[in-house]
Design an enzyme around this catalytic site. Structure first.
Site, short mmCIF file in Angstrom:
data_model
loop_
_atom_site.label_atom_id
_atom_site.label_comp_id
_atom_site.label_asym_id
_atom_site.label_seq_id
_atom_site.Cartn_x
_atom_site.Cartn_y
_atom_site.Cartn_z
N HIS A 145 37.06 36.10 45.39
CA HIS A 145 38.49 35.85 45.35
C HIS A 145 39.02 35.62 46.75
CE1 HIS A 145 38.00 40.20 45.93
NE2 HIS A 145 39.13 40.16 46.62
N CYS A 160 42.36 46.74 50.04
CA CYS A 160 41.24 45.89 50.44
C CYS A 160 41.80 44.72 51.24
CB CYS A 160 40.46 45.40 49.22
SG CYS A 160 41.38 44.26 48.16
#
Length: 699
Positions: free
Chosen positions: A65, A204
């Site tokens: 992603h 993250c």
């Protein structure tokens, strides 16, 4: 989610064998639907994100992603692989692959939908249903959550009816029922049944997937553990909703599962803390809960961090080796030292440039300063730069200790670094002082402390005891041997000549170009800068060789994209234009986008050119008094013409090798050469700089 994934974005028979091929296959579906505008550019962004941390998860899941300027609208593609594809998960290949594409400016609503998917991936029923789906339409419907929504709607009437049914037997018609209730009423009053409250933060680099998956995993583990309550604050791309201060105050412990610094971390200070990477929060949440409960029982207080986290922000995962942890700790110190190097070194260099090389003998400007005399201004620059430079060793030591033990490590680290200067232990003494200080504080933090003392531990007790221990060791035990080693190293550098100097230049050139601004690059740079603290002919040659070699990779990529542009993608050609300036400014990271896209060809080529430049710089006996600046400090370089020749030679070697290797690849793959010629892109599809690639103002 209905706008994000359709049957056209589902491939239940994904034939790709590598993660790069899988990302390309799924991304091509996005291009077909107009969701991605530049395939190569988008894949480069995916590769850059993947380079930060593998996106494979336990349970056979891969979630490549990124946020990218090449994405027109938030999109999700799904592929199911029969063989499995390695995405770096500890338990093996992934058979369920989700490619998440978010625009660079995705709004909160879309990111919330993406986070909802990330949470559902932690549900075993959801992944089992995906593995058994027979057609793309059903799989897309399942991912959109439509089946789950219908199931929840169908279950609602039954759930509402259950309380009425259960109320029947306990109604007034049963006079004996109250007699059975007292034991249950007594249970909440038992001390052993007090709820253990944990607050957690997850984050993250992209803030889309891992952040919310870790949050879901921790919450589920908390629900399954007896007597535990877990409340999580996911810090995602769309910002974050701060936990209620009352919830934090009532918490017994804290879990940080993150790969970027925790925002407003000081809110959690003074509590037992477990600090790990985000994947640990996904893969072993129950262990983290057990670990933090154990710390609370032992009275270990480690949650005393400041809002401005260190570059490493923690000591690393429990499974990491000491070599990995040591590298992170050392890089913490070097990262904070670099701005002092740049400011102090360039001020010193300007002082020499304006006032000549005797400016170091000028009197203090506090006592003697003539406003109309250029030498007074030169002396001012030189003396301010000298003071900034005098902080190098203390800052290095202080922030190595900070990287190891957080804020309590700063005081003993700075004290140890200052002692290293006092006893002439120099750069090596600073390294030792930082490690000793950090280790001492970490040992003290593991001691079981009575509750009344916990509040003053980070402010009074830890700085007092650790500074005394570090002072004793640096003055009386390790300081003098290190000072002797530092002197021997300085004398060796002073005597470098001939073949020895050339070999050292080649080695430093290889180190500067191996990881393009990474740990090995920083080690070589720190070695050179350490010599400037007490400059001599040898250390000035080392500084010149290091800077020259560090300029080669971006300059070489810029030259290669100019000479043979058809071998590179459109994005890489655009990055090549910027690389001219970055290389000329001694910012080695300018070559990172090219290395991320094609490491096997770019990195060896860069290393070859760096070795040539480093060796030639030593051969030509070039010197440099400034620690940074690139071509803008050429007037401060000894033998400047030969220095430029060394840089040009290395640049030509690297550019030539890159062109040769990329050309050979295209010649060997005629089936894709035509495609590359028609699109102007590289056949691999690995593009230029990713959205997550950062180019700091440092080597």
């Amino acid at each position: 989610m209905s706008d994000m994934i359709t049957a056209d974005l589902v491939d239940l028979d994904l034939a790709a064998e590598t993660k790069e091929a899988a990302a390309r296959s799924l991304a091509e579906r996005m291009v077909t639907l107009g969701r991605v505008t530049d395939l190569d550019g988008f894949l480069a962004d995916v590769a850059a994100r993947e380079a930060q941390m593998p996106t494979g998860l336990d349970g056979g899941i891969g979630i490549p992603h990124c946020r990218s300027a090449h994405v027109s609208e938030p999109t999700l593609a799904f592929g199911r692989s029969a063989r499995g594809i390695d995405f770096g998960a500890p338990d093996g290949p992934a058979d369920l692959i989700f490619l998440i594409a978010a625009p660079a400016g995705a709004d909160d609503a879309h990111l919330a939908i993406l986070s909802a998917l990330a949470r559902r991936l932690m549900n075993e029923d959801f992944t089992t249903a995906l593995r058994s789906a027979t057609d793309a339409t059903a799989a897309a419907s399942l991912i959109r959550g439509e089946d789950a929504a219908r199931a929840e709607s169908d279950a609602q009437p039954k759930a509402e009816a259950e309380p009425a049914a259960s109320a029947g037997p306990a109604g007034p018609a049963d006079p004996e029922a109250p007699a059975a209730e007292p034991p249950a009423a007594e249970e909440p009053t038992k001390p052993a049944d007090r709820v253990f409250r944990i607050v957690a933060v997850t984050s993250c680099p992209t803030g889309i997937a891992h952040t919310y998956m870790a949050a879901e995993a921790l919450e589920q583990a908390g629900q399954q553990a007896a007597g535990v309550e877990v409340v999580v604050e996911p810090q995602g791309s769309a910002g974050f909703n701060r936990l209620d201060p009352a919830v934090i105050a009532a918490a017994d412990a804290v879990i940080f599962a993150h790969d970027v610094p925790v925002r407003e971390k000081e809110r959690f200070a003074g509590k037992p803390t477990v600090d790990v990477g985000v994947k640990a929060g996904i893969n072993r949440p129950a262990e983290l809960i057990a670990e933090v409960r154990g710390k609370a029982e032992r009275g270990e207080i480690t949650g005393t961090a400041s809002d401005h986290a260190s570059p490493v922000d923690n000591a690393g995962e429990p499974g990491e080796g000491y070599g990995t942890k040591l590298r992170k700790w050392l890089m913490s110190g070097v990262s904070y030292m670099v701005p002092f190097v740049a400011a102090g070194g360039l001020l010193i260099a300007l002082g020499f440039a304006i006032g000549g090389y005797t400016i170091n003998k000028a009197p203090s400007v506090a006592e003697h300063f003539i406003w109309t005399d250029h030498t007074s201004w030169a002396a001012l620059l030189f003396q301010v730069g000298g003071l900034a430079f005098s902080f190098l060793v203390p800052v290095l030591a202080g922030y190595i200790a900070y990287g190891m033990a957080d804020r309590p490590g700063l005081v003993p680290g700075f004290v140890g670094g200052s002692i290293a200067l006092t006893i002439n232990a120099g750069f090596l003494g600073g390294l030792a002082a930082g490690l000793i200080a950090g280790g001492t504080v970490m040992a003290i933090q593991r001691l079981r402390v009575p509750a009344p003392l916990r509040g003053i531990m980070p402010v009074v007790v830890i700085p007092l005891i650790s500074s005394a221990i570090v002072g004793f060791l640096m003055f009386l035990v390790v300081g003098k041997p290190i000072a002797s080693l530092q002197k021997a190293l300085t004398d060796w550098l002073s005597g470098l000549s001939g073949a020895n100097a050339i070999i050292l230049g080649v080695i430093l050139g290889l180190m500067m170009c191996f990881d393009l601004g990474g740990p090995l690059n920083k080690v070589a740079y720190a070695f050179a800068v350490g010599g400037l603290a007490n400059p001599n002919e040898g250390s000035l040659k080392v500084m010149a060789a290091v800077m020259a070699a560090g300029m080669v990779p971006p300059l070489a990529m810029a030259l290669a994209t100019t000479v043979r542009g058809r071998l590179f993608t459109r994005t890489e050609r655009e990055n090549g234009k910027a690389a001219w300036v970055l290389g000329a400014s001694f910012i080695t990271e300018g070559a990172i986008p090219f290395a991320a896209a094609d490491p096997l060809r770019v990195i060896p080529s860069a290393m070859a050119g760096g070795a040539v430049t480093g060796g030639l710089s030593m051969l030509f006996e070039c010197t440099l008094r400034a620690p940074h600046g690139g071509i803008f400090v050429i007037p401060l370089i000894g033998n400047p013409f030969l220095y430029l020749i060394a840089i040009a030679a290395g640049t030509a070697v690297s550019a030539g090798l890159v062109i040769l290797l990329k050309g050979a690849r295209k010649t060997g793959r005629p089936d894709q050469a035509a495609e590359a010629g028609s699109t102007g892109g590289a056949v691999t599809g690995d593009g230029g700089a990713g959205a997550d690639a950062k180019i700091p103002v440092a080597v």
